[in-house]
Enzyme design. Structure first.
Site, PDB file in Angstrom:
ATOM      1  N   LYS A 156       0.986  -1.351   0.022  1.00  0.00           N
ATOM      2  CA  LYS A 156       0.076  -0.007   0.057  1.00  0.00           C
ATOM      3  C   LYS A 156       0.756   1.299   0.126  1.00  0.00           C
ATOM      4  O   LYS A 156       1.978   1.327   0.861  1.00  0.00           O
ATOM      5  CB  LYS A 156      -0.949  -0.184   1.361  1.00  0.00           C
ATOM      6  CG  LYS A 156      -1.768   1.015   1.460  1.00  0.00           C
ATOM      7  CD  LYS A 156      -2.986   0.793   2.592  1.00  0.00           C
ATOM      8  CE  LYS A 156      -3.907   1.746   2.735  1.00  0.00           C
ATOM      9  NZ  LYS A 156      -4.811   1.604   3.914  1.00  0.00           N
TER      10      LYS A 156
ATOM     11  N   SER B 132      -9.601   2.067   2.970  1.00  0.00           N
ATOM     12  CA  SER B 132      -8.443   2.794   1.984  1.00  0.00           C
ATOM     13  C   SER B 132      -7.500   1.765   1.348  1.00  0.00           C
ATOM     14  O   SER B 132      -6.627   2.484   0.633  1.00  0.00           O
ATOM     15  CB  SER B 132      -7.493   3.890   2.801  1.00  0.00           C
ATOM     16  OG  SER B 132      -6.897   3.285   4.053  1.00  0.00           O
TER      17      SER B 132
ATOM     18  N   SER C  57     -10.439   0.230   7.134  1.00  0.00           N
ATOM     19  CA  SER C  57      -9.771   0.469   5.882  1.00  0.00           C
ATOM     20  C   SER C  57      -9.161  -1.232   5.384  1.00  0.00           C
ATOM     21  O   SER C  57      -8.732  -1.299   4.369  1.00  0.00           O
ATOM     22  CB  SER C  57      -8.682   1.349   5.764  1.00  0.00           C
ATOM     23  OG  SER C  57      -9.366   2.608   5.898  1.00  0.00           O
TER      24      SER C  57
END
Length: 475
Positions: free
Chosen positions: A81, A156, A180
């Site tokens: 990420k 996210s 997330s």
């Protein structure tokens, strides 16, 4: 054994064929690079590729096989990420001011994964500073769901979940401040672990340990297609780095030591503020039917306490008037924040006249809530809950900011409550909607009992199948 099959393998099987030299690290790395190149145009999940360096590292592992073969993640291709810093690799945190920023050192998580023998293929998309239930930013744009590109993969960690589900990466690492890890796992039909708070250091992550009142909301955990994959991953990234002062826990206990026959299970479909749709209720009821003969008891729980947690989470996040978010923008030299960032400042305006006494009362509310919510575990070892009230969200529906009324916030009691408690939660696919989209559930346990959640997940994955390949991504 075909290449198409290999990219669907769990970590244990990949390690076996790598260590037996059935396939080389270079071959496995190139196979995943090929898959990323195949699917990423439609997904926009991988936003920075490190293919050249990945192949170089893979060749080094093959040449020095005996030196590296015992590493816990030897030769396993992964993505990371983009909210994690990676040395000499652009790490934007999803914000315009960092669009060309290359950190001088790795985040603690990145460093541990690389030292464990994993091969980094690239960085995955995230909303600005991870603050969004959908994955979109001004640097890279929007990420799409692998089951239907008109749908969101969540946020996210949406880029991470989308590319893992599509077999471009064996695993990724998510972060969870308000759902997330759990939302993207739900939307993309994979497994994700939000571990007990204090297990994984946040050093070098966009939201770190210096986030002020919001500090206790953020946990870091792995995303993978299979529950069993989460165990070695969380153990690699766990433990103190002597920087993040909140990290106290090391490796999780072995899920295989748990006998589920003695466990008492609680569950709920809905709360006072949100009701699940028919598909989600059916999936929960089916899970209960599967478990009823395997555990000691299953009972529906009263959600009165759970309902209260979302309000506390909102107060914690907004009490400093989003000062930490302002600091992040300034540190990043961002002149053009995303619209969702601007909306958060608007929501925080109502906190402008809060006093120190009210801040003290908020901390009291927090401590009392954390204590009161633990009472669930006087009766239950595990709680099973929805992730969201439905599956298959079209783009923009989750983060509809009209009048500052966001669907994922106003319907967030399934999620943000457990960022306040800090409890470990496994999310995995437990069913499918009538429209054909994944439905994930939360397997929730008391602090440090991550392994109990993982054990229940292993049982359910075996019974229900877990991840199902998105057909358009593996055709």
């Amino acid at each position: 054994m075909s290449i198409k099959e290999i990219i669907t393998y769990p970590i244990e099987d990949l390690l076996k064929i790598l260590r037996n030299k059935t396939i080389s690290v270079e071959e496995l790395t190139k196979t995943h690079i090929d898959q990323i190149n195949k699917v990423n145009n439609s997904l926009n999940a991988v936003v920075q590729s490190t293919f050249e360096e990945a192949i170089k590292n893979a060749k080094n592992f093959d040449t020095n096989f005996d030196k590296y073969k015992s590493l816990p993640l030897f030769g396993i291709p992964f993505t990371l990420k983009d909210s994690f810093d990676t040395k000499n690799i652009i790490s934007t945190w999803g914000t315009e001011g960092r669009k060309n920023f290359k950190p001088e050192k790795n985040s603690s998580v990145a460093e541990r994964l690389l030292n464990s023998g994993a091969i980094l293929l690239g960085k995955t998309n995230t909303p600005e500073f991870t603050m969004g239930g959908e994955t979109d930013n001004v640097v890279y744009g929007r990420t799409n769901n692998p089951y239907n590109t008109s749908l969101t993969p969540g946020g996210s960690s949406g880029g991470a979940a989308a590319i893992v589900s599509s077999c471009g990466s064996v695993f990724d690492i998510g972060t969870d401040t308000g759902g997330s890890i759990r939302m993207p796992a739900h939307h993309c039909g994979i497994a994700g672990l939000k571990p007990t708070f204090g297990r994984v250091p946040r050093t070098g992550h966009a939201i770190s340990f210096d986030a002020g009142p919001s500090d206790l909301l953020t946990s870091i955990g792995p995303l993978a297609r299979f529950v069993d994959d989460l165990v070695p991953l969380i153990n690699v990234i766990s433990g103190s780095d002597n920087i993040d002062p909140t990290v106290l826990l090391n490796k999780i206990n072995d899920p295989n030591t748990i006998s589920i026959k003695e466990l008492n299970i609680g569950y709920y479909h809905s709360t006072k503020s949100i009701s699940s749709d028919t598909d989600t209720i059916k999936v929960i009821d089916n899970v209960c039917k599967i478990l009823v003969s395997k555990v000691n008891s299953i009972n529906e729980i009263d959600t009165k306490i759970i309902d209260q947690g979302d309000t506390i989470a909102g107060n914690i996040a907004n009490y400093d008037k989003r000062n930490y978010l302002k600091q992040l923008l300034e540190r990043s030299n961002t002149k053009k924040p995303h619209k969702w960032t601007e909306a958060r400042f608007n929501i925080a305006k109502e906190y402008e006249n809060k006093s120190a006494v009210e801040m003290s009362e908020l901390i009291q509310d927090l401590n009392n809530y954390q204590s009161k919510s633990l009472s669930y575990f006087n009766k239950y070892d595990v709680i099973i809950a929805p992730v969201l009230h439905k599956s298959g969200f079209p783009h923009s529906e989750i983060m509809d900011a009209r009048e500052n009324d966001w669907n994922y916030v106003t319907k967030g009691t399934f999620l943000r409550t457990y960022n306040v408690t800090g409890w470990p939660i496994l999310t995995l696919r437990c069913g499918t909607s009538n429209a054909g989209y994944p439905i994930g559930l939360q397997i929730i346990c008391s602090p440090t009992n991550d392994h109990v959640a993982l054990k229940i997940g292993q049982v359910l994955e075996k019974e229900l199948g877990g991840w199902i390949p998105p057909k358009d991504m593996l055709a």
